[in-house]
Design an enzyme around this catalytic site. Structure first.
Site, PDB file in Angstrom:
ATOM      1  N   THR A  10       3.571   3.166  17.811  1.00  0.00           N
ATOM      2  CA  THR A  10       3.571   4.543  18.293  1.00  0.00           C
ATOM      3  C   THR A  10       2.257   5.194  17.852  1.00  0.00           C
ATOM      4  O   THR A  10       1.546   4.658  17.004  1.00  0.00           O
ATOM      5  CB  THR A  10       4.741   5.367  17.709  1.00  0.00           C
ATOM      6  OG1 THR A  10       4.583   5.458  16.282  1.00  0.00           O
ATOM      7  CG2 THR A  10       6.087   4.733  18.020  1.00  0.00           C
ATOM      8  N   ALA A  63       3.349   3.075  12.717  1.00  0.00           N
ATOM      9  CA  ALA A  63       3.322   4.531  12.898  1.00  0.00           C
ATOM     10  C   ALA A  63       2.036   5.073  12.299  1.00  0.00           C
ATOM     11  O   ALA A  63       1.559   4.587  11.266  1.00  0.00           O
ATOM     12  CB  ALA A  63       4.538   5.173  12.241  1.00  0.00           C
ATOM     13  N   VAL A 113       1.248   1.148   8.499  1.00  0.00           N
ATOM     14  CA  VAL A 113       0.655   2.463   8.720  1.00  0.00           C
ATOM     15  C   VAL A 113      -0.635   2.326   9.520  1.00  0.00           C
ATOM     16  O   VAL A 113      -1.537   1.575   9.152  1.00  0.00           O
ATOM     17  CB  VAL A 113       0.365   3.164   7.382  1.00  0.00           C
ATOM     18  CG1 VAL A 113      -0.293   4.520   7.626  1.00  0.00           C
ATOM     19  CG2 VAL A 113       1.649   3.338   6.582  1.00  0.00           C
ATOM     20  N   LYS A 114      -0.708   3.064  10.634  1.00  0.00           N
ATOM     21  CA  LYS A 114      -1.905   3.057  11.472  1.00  0.00           C
ATOM     22  C   LYS A 114      -2.881   4.127  10.983  1.00  0.00           C
ATOM     23  O   LYS A 114      -2.503   5.282  10.822  1.00  0.00           O
ATOM     24  CB  LYS A 114      -1.530   3.312  12.933  1.00  0.00           C
ATOM     25  CG  LYS A 114      -0.636   2.235  13.520  1.00  0.00           C
ATOM     26  CD  LYS A 114      -0.131   2.618  14.900  1.00  0.00           C
ATOM     27  CE  LYS A 114      -1.245   2.729  15.916  1.00  0.00           C
ATOM     28  NZ  LYS A 114      -0.725   2.992  17.290  1.00  0.00           N
ATOM     29  N   VAL A 115      -4.127   3.697  10.784  1.00  0.00           N
ATOM     30  CA  VAL A 115      -5.168   4.615  10.294  1.00  0.00           C
ATOM     31  C   VAL A 115      -6.404   4.476  11.172  1.00  0.00           C
ATOM     32  O   VAL A 115      -6.912   3.370  11.366  1.00  0.00           O
ATOM     33  CB  VAL A 115      -5.544   4.304   8.829  1.00  0.00           C
ATOM     34  CG1 VAL A 115      -6.581   5.295   8.330  1.00  0.00           C
ATOM     35  CG2 VAL A 115      -4.304   4.323   7.934  1.00  0.00           C
TER      36      VAL A 115
END
Length: 220
Positions: A27, A58, A84-86
């Site tokens: 997402t 996310a 975790v998307k960064v």
């Protein structure tokens, strides 16, 4: 190959999970906002839709280093097996580096160039996602960027994984598969287009019709 869905549509996830072993769900803030469900409520629902399996991705929302790290901790605590998307920005690289020290897995996102993607994984990200159609839209070559980044990973970071993202057509995704991309994340409509060719339905209907005429039944 790992196939992920890029969506916040829980009903679509359930539908596709019945017919195909989805490896994970990605997402981003725009996708979550379009779905109208708060991320912290959405993540457990997605986990349930996958039967408690699969990997969830996310993205952090904050624009500061401290805020992104705080977002990452909140997301990591919300559901199990979450990455975790960064974004790969100067601040994002600091966040990826720090989260890696803390044992929180990350995906380097918002990648528009092979060198940029390599920096994300060298900072510590386990996964990296080049934006194929967005690169094309800017006059670049998304598939070529994927190929270049994959080559860089093979040479400099063989333990990291490329997950190509941002597709507007099945052909774009297919080109990445032909290159040898080990992971792709598809919007629901692009996944459906892979199996919705009208010629397939015509062929299946013809088989059933021919069988019925010969044996006067529609089943074995």
């Amino acid at each position: 190959m790992k196939l992920l869905l890029d969506t916040s549509d829980v009903h679509a996830i359930k539908r596709i999970a019945k017919m195909f072993p989805i490896w994970g769900i990605t997402t981003n803030p725009a996708i979550v906002a379009a779905g109208g469900v708060q991320l912290f409520d959405l993540l457990p629902a997605i986990r349930d839709a996958l039967g408690g399996e699969g990997t969830l991705f996310a993205q952090v929302i904050s624009s500061s280093v401290e805020g992104m790290i705080e977002d990452a901790h909140k997301l990591n605590e919300r559901v199990e097996n979450l990455v975790v998307k960064v974004p790969v920005t100067p601040k994002g690289l600091q966040v990826i580096k720090e989260l890696t020290k803390q044992g929180i897995p990350t995906l380097a996102t918002s990648v528009y160039g092979a060198a940029q993607g390599l920096l994300g994984v060298l900072a510590g990200a386990k996964y990296v996602s080049p934006y194929v159609s967005r690169i094309d839209a800017q006059g670049g070559d998304g598939a070529q960027t994927v190929s270049e980044l994959q080559c860089l990973l093979s040479t400099h970071a063989p333990d990291k994984e490329l997950v190509a993202a941002s597709f507007k057509s099945p052909r774009q995704a297919l080109e990445c598969m032909l290159i040898g991309c080990k992971g792709i994340t598809l919007p629901v409509n692009i996944f459906d287009l892979f199996i919705s060719d009208p010629a397939v339905a015509v062929a299946v209907d013809q088989f059933v019709e021919n069988w019925g005429k010969a044996f006067h039944t529609d089943c074995l």
